[in-house]
Design a protein around this motif. Sequence first.
Motif, PDB file in Angstrom:
ATOM      1  N   LEU A 238       0.759  -1.179  -0.025  1.00 49.15           N
ATOM      2  CA  LEU A 238      -0.092   0.129  -0.016  1.00 49.15           C
ATOM      3  C   LEU A 238       0.807   1.200  -0.022  1.00 49.15           C
ATOM      4  CD1 LEU A 238      -3.037  -0.889   2.345  1.00 49.15           C
ATOM      5  CD2 LEU A 238      -3.294   0.054  -0.057  1.00 49.15           C
ATOM      6  N   LYS A 239       1.959   1.238   0.663  1.00 52.46           N
ATOM      7  CA  LYS A 239       2.802   2.581   0.922  1.00 52.46           C
ATOM      8  C   LYS A 239       3.442   2.623  -0.605  1.00 52.46           C
ATOM      9  CE  LYS A 239       4.239   1.555   5.729  1.00 52.46           C
ATOM     10  NZ  LYS A 239       5.401   1.093   6.590  1.00 52.46           N
ATOM     11  N   VAL A 240       3.910   1.628  -1.300  1.00 51.75           N
ATOM     12  CA  VAL A 240       4.512   1.758  -2.603  1.00 51.75           C
ATOM     13  C   VAL A 240       3.368   2.337  -3.523  1.00 51.75           C
ATOM     14  CG1 VAL A 240       5.430   0.758  -4.438  1.00 51.75           C
ATOM     15  CG2 VAL A 240       5.971   0.044  -2.041  1.00 51.75           C
ATOM     16  N   LEU A 241       2.250   1.941  -3.663  1.00 53.91           N
ATOM     17  CA  LEU A 241       1.281   2.071  -4.521  1.00 53.91           C
ATOM     18  C   LEU A 241       0.630   3.714  -4.160  1.00 53.91           C
ATOM     19  CD1 LEU A 241      -1.012  -0.841  -4.263  1.00 53.91           C
ATOM     20  CD2 LEU A 241       0.340  -0.327  -6.175  1.00 53.91           C
ATOM     21  N   ARG A 242       0.667   4.038  -3.005  1.00 54.17           N
ATOM     22  CA  ARG A 242       0.353   5.521  -2.875  1.00 54.17           C
ATOM     23  C   ARG A 242       1.454   6.339  -3.338  1.00 54.17           C
ATOM     24  NH1 ARG A 242      -0.949   3.609   2.904  1.00 54.17           N
ATOM     25  NH2 ARG A 242      -3.238   3.193   2.914  1.00 54.17           N
ATOM     26  N   PHE A 243       2.662   6.000  -3.047  1.00 58.24           N
ATOM     27  CA  PHE A 243       3.750   6.896  -3.529  1.00 58.24           C
ATOM     28  C   PHE A 243       3.628   6.988  -5.069  1.00 58.24           C
ATOM     29  CE2 PHE A 243       8.239   7.283  -5.254  1.00 58.24           C
ATOM     30  CZ  PHE A 243       8.542   8.277  -4.648  1.00 58.24           C
ATOM     31  N   ALA A 244       3.455   5.836  -5.704  1.00 58.59           N
ATOM     32  CA  ALA A 244       3.366   5.918  -7.172  1.00 58.59           C
ATOM     33  C   ALA A 244       2.033   6.102  -7.689  1.00 58.59           C
ATOM     34  CB  ALA A 244       3.538   4.300  -7.749  1.00 58.59           C
ATOM     35  N   GLY A 245       1.094   6.672  -6.840  1.00 57.80           N
ATOM     36  CA  GLY A 245      -0.359   7.065  -7.359  1.00 57.80           C
ATOM     37  C   GLY A 245      -1.178   5.974  -8.017  1.00 57.80           C
ATOM     38  N   ALA A 246      -0.877   4.758  -7.693  1.00 55.80           N
ATOM     39  CA  ALA A 246      -1.677   3.693  -8.266  1.00 55.80           C
ATOM     40  C   ALA A 246      -2.399   2.959  -7.131  1.00 55.80           C
ATOM     41  CB  ALA A 246      -0.555   2.502  -8.696  1.00 55.80           C
ATOM     42  N   GLU A 247      -3.652   2.233  -8.212  1.00 54.60           N
ATOM     43  CA  GLU A 247      -4.449   1.649  -7.068  1.00 54.60           C
ATOM     44  C   GLU A 247      -4.099   0.109  -6.888  1.00 54.60           C
ATOM     45  OE1 GLU A 247      -8.834  -0.391  -8.436  1.00 54.60           O
ATOM     46  OE2 GLU A 247      -8.709   1.940  -8.757  1.00 54.60           O
ATOM     47  N   GLY A 248      -3.775  -0.430  -7.920  1.00 55.71           N
ATOM     48  CA  GLY A 248      -3.360  -2.078  -7.900  1.00 55.71           C
ATOM     49  C   GLY A 248      -2.126  -2.236  -8.681  1.00 55.71           C
ATOM     50  N   CYS A 249      -1.656  -3.457  -8.256  1.00 48.46           N
ATOM     51  CA  CYS A 249      -0.052  -3.827  -8.845  1.00 48.46           C
ATOM     52  C   CYS A 249      -0.003  -5.003  -9.707  1.00 48.46           C
ATOM     53  CB  CYS A 249       0.823  -4.048  -7.510  1.00 48.46           C
ATOM     54  SG  CYS A 249       2.410  -4.723  -7.781  1.00 48.46           S
ATOM     55  N   TYR A 250       0.398  -4.860 -10.858  1.00 46.50           N
ATOM     56  CA  TYR A 250       0.126  -6.071 -11.916  1.00 46.50           C
ATOM     57  C   TYR A 250       1.376  -6.566 -11.997  1.00 46.50           C
ATOM     58  CZ  TYR A 250      -2.655  -8.060 -15.627  1.00 46.50           C
ATOM     59  OH  TYR A 250      -3.423  -9.098 -16.413  1.00 46.50           O
ATOM     60  N   VAL A 251       1.798  -7.792 -11.532  1.00 40.86           N
ATOM     61  CA  VAL A 251       3.104  -8.370 -11.497  1.00 40.86           C
ATOM     62  C   VAL A 251       3.136  -9.250 -12.947  1.00 40.86           C
ATOM     63  CG1 VAL A 251       4.818  -9.672 -10.340  1.00 40.86           C
ATOM     64  CG2 VAL A 251       3.235  -8.220  -9.035  1.00 40.86           C
ATOM     65  N   PHE A 252       4.268  -9.091 -13.743  1.00 39.94           N
ATOM     66  CA  PHE A 252       4.065  -9.811 -15.153  1.00 39.94           C
ATOM     67  C   PHE A 252       5.343 -10.280 -15.608  1.00 39.94           C
ATOM     68  CE2 PHE A 252       4.773  -5.722 -16.423  1.00 39.94           C
ATOM     69  CZ  PHE A 252       5.604  -5.644 -17.815  1.00 39.94           C
ATOM     70  N   SER A 253       5.437 -11.490 -16.289  1.00 42.32           N
ATOM     71  CA  SER A 253       6.445 -11.633 -17.000  1.00 42.32           C
ATOM     72  C   SER A 253       6.215 -11.941 -18.552  1.00 42.32           C
ATOM     73  CB  SER A 253       6.845 -13.321 -16.602  1.00 42.32           C
ATOM     74  OG  SER A 253       6.051 -13.981 -16.711  1.00 42.32           O
ATOM     75  N   PHE A 254       7.323 -11.182 -19.068  1.00 43.68           N
ATOM     76  CA  PHE A 254       7.127 -11.223 -20.603  1.00 43.68           C
ATOM     77  C   PHE A 254       8.177 -11.641 -21.332  1.00 43.68           C
ATOM     78  CE2 PHE A 254       7.532  -8.142 -24.307  1.00 43.68           C
ATOM     79  CZ  PHE A 254       6.606  -8.618 -24.881  1.00 43.68           C
ATOM     80  N   ASP A 255       8.289 -12.559 -22.271  1.00 48.65           N
ATOM     81  CA  ASP A 255       9.271 -13.219 -23.132  1.00 48.65           C
ATOM     82  C   ASP A 255       9.400 -12.244 -24.354  1.00 48.65           C
ATOM     83  OD1 ASP A 255      11.127 -14.440 -24.653  1.00 48.65           O
ATOM     84  OD2 ASP A 255      10.359 -16.400 -23.957  1.00 48.65           O
ATOM     85  N   GLU A 256      10.342 -11.341 -24.694  1.00 49.96           N
ATOM     86  CA  GLU A 256      10.724 -10.674 -25.915  1.00 49.96           C
ATOM     87  C   GLU A 256      10.728 -11.630 -27.096  1.00 49.96           C
ATOM     88  OE1 GLU A 256      12.579  -7.276 -25.539  1.00 49.96           O
ATOM     89  OE2 GLU A 256      12.825  -7.329 -23.449  1.00 49.96           O
ATOM     90  N   LYS A 257      10.883 -12.989 -26.850  1.00 47.93           N
ATOM     91  CA  LYS A 257      10.905 -13.673 -28.060  1.00 47.93           C
ATOM     92  C   LYS A 257       9.361 -14.168 -28.549  1.00 47.93           C
ATOM     93  CE  LYS A 257      15.433 -15.566 -27.196  1.00 47.93           C
ATOM     94  NZ  LYS A 257      16.419 -16.654 -26.737  1.00 47.93           N
ATOM     95  N   LYS A 258       8.455 -14.064 -27.382  1.00 47.79           N
ATOM     96  CA  LYS A 258       6.982 -14.609 -27.628  1.00 47.79           C
ATOM     97  C   LYS A 258       6.313 -13.221 -27.264  1.00 47.79           C
ATOM     98  CE  LYS A 258       7.985 -19.349 -26.340  1.00 47.79           C
ATOM     99  NZ  LYS A 258       7.515 -20.510 -25.462  1.00 47.79           N
ATOM    100  N   PRO A 259       6.385 -12.046 -27.877  1.00 45.86           N
ATOM    101  CA  PRO A 259       5.874 -10.705 -27.602  1.00 45.86           C
ATOM    102  C   PRO A 259       4.129 -11.059 -27.773  1.00 45.86           C
ATOM    103  CG  PRO A 259       6.557 -10.715 -29.829  1.00 45.86           C
ATOM    104  CD  PRO A 259       7.190 -12.077 -29.265  1.00 45.86           C
ATOM    105  N   GLU A 260       3.509 -11.964 -27.954  1.00 53.75           N
ATOM    106  CA  GLU A 260       2.056 -12.068 -28.179  1.00 53.75           C
ATOM    107  C   GLU A 260       1.532 -12.476 -26.814  1.00 53.75           C
ATOM    108  OE1 GLU A 260       3.824 -16.094 -29.300  1.00 53.75           O
ATOM    109  OE2 GLU A 260       4.330 -14.127 -29.865  1.00 53.75           O
ATOM    110  N   THR A 261       2.272 -13.116 -25.802  1.00 54.15           N
ATOM    111  CA  THR A 261       1.781 -13.448 -24.417  1.00 54.15           C
ATOM    112  C   THR A 261       2.580 -12.823 -23.426  1.00 54.15           C
ATOM    113  OG1 THR A 261       3.239 -15.578 -24.624  1.00 54.15           O
ATOM    114  CG2 THR A 261       1.152 -15.524 -25.747  1.00 54.15           C
TER     115      THR A 261
END
Length: 291
Positions: free
Chosen positions: A189-212
């Motif tokens: 919550l402290k981080v989100l308030r500082f960033a002006g965000a409501e929620g936190c989206y944690v994601f992984s992304f493989d640039e060799k498969k940019p469609e997913t």
Amino acid sequence: MTEYDAGIVDVFADEALRGNPLAVVEHADDLSEETMRRIAGEFNQAETTFLMKSSRADWKLMSFTANGSPVYGAGHNALGAWLWLAYMGRLGDLNTPKTFQQEIGDAVLPITMEKRNDRFFGTMTQGPLVLGAPLEDVTTLETALGLGRGAVLQDPPVRTADTGAGHLMVRVKDRKTVDAAKPDAAELLKVLRFAGAEGCYVFSFDEKKPETAYARFFNPTVGLWEDSATGTAAGPLAAYLDRVGKLGPDRALLIEQGTRMGRQSFLPIRLDSAPQLSGTGVVVMQGRLKL
């Protein structure tokens, strides 16, 4: 006693008990916001959406989480409501796609509904991408997420992205790291308030498969420990990745979410001038709400 048509839709799912459940209440024009909040608590789902008349659109939507926090943007809260209307026969013949207008907060946004092989699908247009300032130091964020040093990547930089609701976009090394996250709600919550965000989206992304991409969503701001399918986070993630040139030439992204919770969901987004979020769902409960 007053009665209302109501039910539950599993959104971003093609079979029951998957995706993200949404409670829906129709013709809620005479309900006060306080009563809506109490009804949302009664349903105790991630979100409850109330459908009302609108002078600006075909329907007005108001959504609340189980703790009574309002929800904006065109995500599962909106798609599920339109799927409910379609399955209840309120939208007419959808064998040919039809576009409707939905009032959500101050915005009026289009949604196109259609029927394919006895199943209804919706495609929603979200708002334009708005980006917050990059979060330069991510060590506090890594601690808040229960992850080790170096787990969070800065390509693209961690920052708030908004196409209707602002969420912090946090890229980590891989799918295993996404699943390893164990947030401390108070610290996050402290981080989100500082960033002006409501929620936190944690994601992984493989640039060799940019469609997913693979993601989990945490939103202690509105009392959601974890959400299984979050359209208001999926849209800005796709728009952000597109902005920094990481999507493929078709400018499309399929996000898998909810798997860690046992409610696997798939959220397809295509980029035009704004994110286009699509999906289907299943009505799993239908009845009357009596007050």
